[in-house]
Design a protein around this motif. Structure first.
Motif, PDB file in Angstrom:
ATOM      1  N   LEU A 119      -1.508  16.024  -4.676  1.00 41.83           N
ATOM      2  CA  LEU A 119      -0.572  14.899  -4.660  1.00 41.83           C
ATOM      3  C   LEU A 119      -0.765  14.093  -3.385  1.00 41.83           C
ATOM      4  CD1 LEU A 119       1.851  13.240  -5.634  1.00 41.83           C
ATOM      5  CD2 LEU A 119       3.343  14.972  -4.561  1.00 41.83           C
ATOM      6  N   MET A 120      -0.849  14.786  -2.257  1.00 45.46           N
ATOM      7  CA  MET A 120      -1.034  14.080  -0.995  1.00 45.46           C
ATOM      8  C   MET A 120      -2.407  13.410  -0.928  1.00 45.46           C
ATOM      9  SD  MET A 120       0.946  16.580   1.657  1.00 45.46           S
ATOM     10  CE  MET A 120       0.665  15.505   3.067  1.00 45.46           C
ATOM     11  N   PHE A 167      -2.640   9.558  -0.179  1.00 38.10           N
ATOM     12  CA  PHE A 167      -3.434   9.088   0.958  1.00 38.10           C
ATOM     13  C   PHE A 167      -4.531   8.135   0.501  1.00 38.10           C
ATOM     14  CE2 PHE A 167      -1.878  12.528   3.851  1.00 38.10           C
ATOM     15  CZ  PHE A 167      -1.543  11.708   4.908  1.00 38.10           C
ATOM     16  N   ALA A 168      -5.148   8.397  -0.639  1.00 39.37           N
ATOM     17  CA  ALA A 168      -6.184   7.497  -1.158  1.00 39.37           C
ATOM     18  C   ALA A 168      -5.596   6.100  -1.365  1.00 39.37           C
ATOM     19  CB  ALA A 168      -6.771   8.046  -2.450  1.00 39.37           C
ATOM     20  N   TRP A 169      -4.415   6.021  -1.971  1.00 42.80           N
ATOM     21  CA  TRP A 169      -3.742   4.731  -2.180  1.00 42.80           C
ATOM     22  C   TRP A 169      -3.403   4.090  -0.831  1.00 42.80           C
ATOM     23  CZ3 TRP A 169      -2.759   1.493  -6.134  1.00 42.80           C
ATOM     24  CH2 TRP A 169      -1.795   0.504  -5.947  1.00 42.80           C
ATOM     25  N   HIS A 170      -2.868   4.899   0.056  1.00 43.68           N
ATOM     26  CA  HIS A 170      -2.430   4.421   1.377  1.00 43.68           C
ATOM     27  C   HIS A 170      -3.608   3.850   2.171  1.00 43.68           C
ATOM     28  CE1 HIS A 170       0.955   4.350   4.064  1.00 43.68           C
ATOM     29  NE2 HIS A 170       0.334   5.012   5.013  1.00 43.68           N
ATOM     30  N   THR A 192       7.003   8.809   2.628  1.00 41.19           N
ATOM     31  CA  THR A 192       6.840   9.852   1.603  1.00 41.19           C
ATOM     32  C   THR A 192       5.837  10.896   2.067  1.00 41.19           C
ATOM     33  OG1 THR A 192       7.338   8.248  -0.131  1.00 41.19           O
ATOM     34  CG2 THR A 192       6.197  10.269  -0.815  1.00 41.19           C
ATOM     35  N   LEU A 193       4.711  10.440   2.594  1.00 42.06           N
ATOM     36  CA  LEU A 193       3.692  11.368   3.081  1.00 42.06           C
ATOM     37  C   LEU A 193       4.214  12.192   4.260  1.00 42.06           C
ATOM     38  CD1 LEU A 193       0.595   9.085   2.633  1.00 42.06           C
ATOM     39  CD2 LEU A 193       0.896  11.351   1.603  1.00 42.06           C
ATOM     40  N   THR A 221      -8.475   7.385  12.449  1.00 41.51           N
ATOM     41  CA  THR A 221      -9.011   8.687  12.852  1.00 41.51           C
ATOM     42  C   THR A 221      -8.669   9.724  11.788  1.00 41.51           C
ATOM     43  OG1 THR A 221      -8.814   8.126  15.197  1.00 41.51           O
ATOM     44  CG2 THR A 221      -8.962  10.482  14.637  1.00 41.51           C
ATOM     45  N   LEU A 222      -7.447   9.678  11.276  1.00 40.88           N
ATOM     46  CA  LEU A 222      -7.043  10.579  10.195  1.00 40.88           C
ATOM     47  C   LEU A 222      -7.930  10.379   8.974  1.00 40.88           C
ATOM     48  CD1 LEU A 222      -5.210  12.656   8.837  1.00 40.88           C
ATOM     49  CD2 LEU A 222      -3.579  10.798   8.390  1.00 40.88           C
TER      50      LEU A 222
END
Length: 179
Positions: free
Chosen positions: A23-24, A28-31, A60-61, A151-152
């Motif tokens: 889910l994350m 994250f891909a969308w974000h 949300t993340l 960086t993330l």
């Protein structure tokens, strides 16, 4: 092969850990897609569509990473082992990912509070409006949120690349523990 149960085991991750992970990964891909679109093509209809969820998605993340961290601590003794030098590197990489997943949105929330503007993701009043700005709260995110966010992204891409390398170079199905 991952276990079918809810909890993690030494041979794989349980349903809840896998659910949090994938889910994350999707969120994250969308974000990151929104951030990369904005950086590459600027302010357009598509970047406003994808990036318009940035604040809510970041919150949300942040909540999900906190919940995932608590779940990970509950399962710490059950999780698959990471032996040897490469295992210690994997643990360090995971700790870096978790640290960045807390720090990046944490900085954004600090900036949001410092701005004095209201913040109500999903209509839930998290921060009420205030009449004043607190500049020192805004400075850390102004300096670091963008760079630590990318960086993330790089660290997450490295994480995915390592799963592939484990499969190709060392014939280890580490990805199978999370699928």
């Amino acid at each position: 092969m991952a276990p079918a149960g809810w909890f993690d085991t030494p041979s794989g991750y349980g349903r809840i850990s896998r659910g949090f992970h994938w889910l994350m990964a999707a969120l994250f891909a969308w974000h990151f897609a929104g951030a990369l679109l904005f950086v590459s093509i600027g302010d357009t209809a598509i970047t406003r569509f994808v990036g318009g969820t940035h604040f809510t998605m970041g919150f949300t993340l942040f909540v999900l990473v906190l919940l995932r961290g608590v779940w990970g601590l509950i399962n710490l003794k059950r999780r698959p082992p990471h032996p040897g030098r490469l295992g210690r590197a994997a643990v360090a990489g995971h700790l870096l990912i978790y640290a960045l997943m807390v720090i990046v949105p944490g900085l954004a929330l600090l900036r949001q509070y410092g701005s004095g503007d209201p913040f109500s993701p999903y209509g839930i009043p998290v921060m009420p409006a205030r009449g004043n700005r607190i500049e020192w709260m805004m400075v850390p995110a102004d300096l670091l949120h963008y760079w630590l966010g990318f960086t993330l992204l790089v660290v997450v891409l490295g994480h995915a690349a390592m799963a592939v390398l484990h499969r190709i170079l060392w014939k280890e199905d580490v990805l199978g523990r999370m699928t």
